[in-house]
Design a protein around this motif. Structure first.
Motif, PDB file in Angstrom:
ATOM      1  N   ASP A  68      62.817  15.863  27.305  1.00  0.00           N
ATOM      2  CA  ASP A  68      63.363  15.252  28.524  1.00  0.00           C
ATOM      3  C   ASP A  68      64.883  15.342  28.614  1.00  0.00           C
ATOM      4  OD1 ASP A  68      64.063  13.446  26.561  1.00  0.00           O
ATOM      5  OD2 ASP A  68      63.199  11.693  27.546  1.00  0.00           O
ATOM      6  N   GLN A  69      65.488  16.219  27.769  1.00  0.00           N
ATOM      7  CA  GLN A  69      66.929  16.427  27.825  1.00  0.00           C
ATOM      8  C   GLN A  69      67.215  17.924  27.755  1.00  0.00           C
ATOM      9  OE1 GLN A  69      69.338  12.923  25.928  1.00  0.00           O
ATOM     10  NE2 GLN A  69      68.019  13.755  24.330  1.00  0.00           N
ATOM     11  N   PHE A  70      68.046  18.414  28.686  1.00  0.00           N
ATOM     12  CA  PHE A  70      68.326  19.840  28.776  1.00  0.00           C
ATOM     13  C   PHE A  70      69.820  20.063  28.969  1.00  0.00           C
ATOM     14  CE2 PHE A  70      63.938  19.339  29.806  1.00  0.00           C
ATOM     15  CZ  PHE A  70      63.293  20.509  29.388  1.00  0.00           C
ATOM     16  N   LEU A  71      70.360  21.042  28.241  1.00  0.00           N
ATOM     17  CA  LEU A  71      71.746  21.484  28.406  1.00  0.00           C
ATOM     18  C   LEU A  71      71.695  22.957  28.777  1.00  0.00           C
ATOM     19  CD1 LEU A  71      74.813  21.296  28.225  1.00  0.00           C
ATOM     20  CD2 LEU A  71      74.617  21.519  25.724  1.00  0.00           C
ATOM     21  N   ASP A  72      71.999  23.264  30.031  1.00  0.00           N
ATOM     22  CA  ASP A  72      71.886  24.625  30.565  1.00  0.00           C
ATOM     23  C   ASP A  72      73.287  25.218  30.706  1.00  0.00           C
ATOM     24  OD1 ASP A  72      70.493  26.853  31.751  1.00  0.00           O
ATOM     25  OD2 ASP A  72      71.295  26.196  33.674  1.00  0.00           O
ATOM     26  N   ILE A  73      73.611  26.202  29.869  1.00  0.00           N
ATOM     27  CA  ILE A  73      74.951  26.784  29.837  1.00  0.00           C
ATOM     28  C   ILE A  73      74.907  28.170  30.468  1.00  0.00           C
ATOM     29  CG2 ILE A  73      76.902  27.402  28.366  1.00  0.00           C
ATOM     30  CD1 ILE A  73      75.777  25.472  26.259  1.00  0.00           C
ATOM     31  N   GLY A  74      75.835  28.415  31.381  1.00  0.00           N
ATOM     32  CA  GLY A  74      75.785  29.646  32.158  1.00  0.00           C
ATOM     33  C   GLY A  74      74.832  29.482  33.319  1.00  0.00           C
ATOM     34  N   VAL A 148      66.974  17.894  22.325  1.00  0.00           N
ATOM     35  CA  VAL A 148      67.616  18.483  23.501  1.00  0.00           C
ATOM     36  C   VAL A 148      67.245  19.961  23.529  1.00  0.00           C
ATOM     37  CG1 VAL A 148      69.813  19.076  24.615  1.00  0.00           C
ATOM     38  CG2 VAL A 148      69.575  16.879  23.429  1.00  0.00           C
ATOM     39  N   ALA A 149      66.942  20.486  24.696  1.00  0.00           N
ATOM     40  CA  ALA A 149      66.724  21.919  24.855  1.00  0.00           C
ATOM     41  C   ALA A 149      68.002  22.545  25.387  1.00  0.00           C
ATOM     42  CB  ALA A 149      65.560  22.194  25.803  1.00  0.00           C
ATOM     43  N   VAL A 150      68.577  23.468  24.622  1.00  0.00           N
ATOM     44  CA  VAL A 150      69.779  24.184  25.045  1.00  0.00           C
ATOM     45  C   VAL A 150      69.354  25.538  25.610  1.00  0.00           C
ATOM     46  CG1 VAL A 150      71.904  25.316  24.287  1.00  0.00           C
ATOM     47  CG2 VAL A 150      71.331  23.043  23.435  1.00  0.00           C
ATOM     48  N   SER A 151      69.788  25.823  26.814  1.00  0.00           N
ATOM     49  CA  SER A 151      69.424  27.052  27.507  1.00  0.00           C
ATOM     50  C   SER A 151      70.629  27.980  27.612  1.00  0.00           C
ATOM     51  CB  SER A 151      68.877  26.712  28.901  1.00  0.00           C
ATOM     52  OG  SER A 151      68.662  27.884  29.658  1.00  0.00           O
TER      53      SER A 151
END
Length: 266
Positions: A68-74, A148-151
């Protein structure tokens, strides 16, 4: 490189986010971006769409696991469905932080901040080459004591070896709790032997240098992590449902890996 990217949009130089927007059929781009896009071969346009579909499938699958936590970079220019729309349909309380270094994405940030009543979205204008700044901001919205899911989707092939992209990923992954995930896709010329002329050269003509990497080089980004099935594959072949994977050509590798811990079961 400065800590804070310039806020003024440079309309005289192509930008990867805007070229990508054009490849996806978007309208938030300038003539300089369209000139690059029109020179690219069909496989580049196809790969952009395959990459977007991979992001949607991977984010949905992770939300289905309970992430339930996402960090989308770019992040790129908003294109429906955006990551937060995908995950908040499944987990309405999900929190999403977006990061990008293109000022035109900042102009569209309000669209990215439209969340469910239960969830939260946030945006930071920052460059992936400063993962410390991204993490510092993200901690205001995300609890890094939990998964956390890092994208990092279609991003790192714009980062040269001189900026040590592997160390960037290690820094980001090093901040994650067990049970977190890394979602990553990356351009390759493994299946495009003439890619230096047909893909890299048009980007270069617009002032964009790309750094395609081999399968072995892309796999290094997942060192120390547990790749989930189907492993590192071309983007259209990454899926977790029962549908038959597409056999279409692609110039993008894609994979999802777990940080070892209690939520690692694929």
């Amino acid at each position: 490189m400065t800590d804070v990217p310039k806020s003024q949009v440079d309309t005289g130089t192509a930008h990867p986010a805007r070229v990508y927007d054009w490849l996806l059929g978007g309208k938030d781009n300038y003539e300089v971006d369209r000139i690059v896009g029109k020179q690219l071969p069909l496989v580049a346009k196809r790969s952009a769409k395959q990459n977007r579909a991979f992001m949607t499938r991977a984010a949905g699958w992770l939300a289905g696991l309970g992430v339930d936590q996402f960090l989308d970079i770019g992040t790129g220019i908003p294109t429906a469905p955006n990551l937060h729309q995908v995950v908040q349909r499944i987990v309405p309380t999900a929190r999403v932080v977006y990061a990008d270094n293109d000022p035109i994405v900042l102009r569209h940030a309000e669209a990215l901040l439209v969340s469910t009543r239960e969830g939260k979205t946030d945006y930071v204008q920052a460059d992936v080459r400063r993962p410390d700044l991204i993490l510092e901001h993200a901690r205001g919205s995300l609890d890094f004591g939990r998964p956390v899911a890092v994208s990092l989707v279609a991003l790192l092939h714009f980062v040269g070896d001189e900026d040590d992209p592997y160390d960037i990923v290690r820094t980001l992954v090093g901040a994650l709790a067990p049970g977190s995930f890394l979602v990553l896709s990356h351009g390759t010329f493994d299946f495009e032997p003439d890619g230096a002329r047909t893909i890299a050269a048009p980007y270069q003509s617009g002032g964009i240098t790309i750094h395609p990497r081999s399968r072995a080089e892309v796999e290094r980004f997942f060192d120390g992590l547990d790749l989930v099935e189907p492993g590192l594959v071309i983007a259209p072949k990454w899926r977790k449902d029962k549908q038959r994977p597409s056999q279409a050509r692609s110039a993008v590798y894609a994979g999802v890996a777990a940080v070892r811990g209690p939520l690692n079961s694929p």
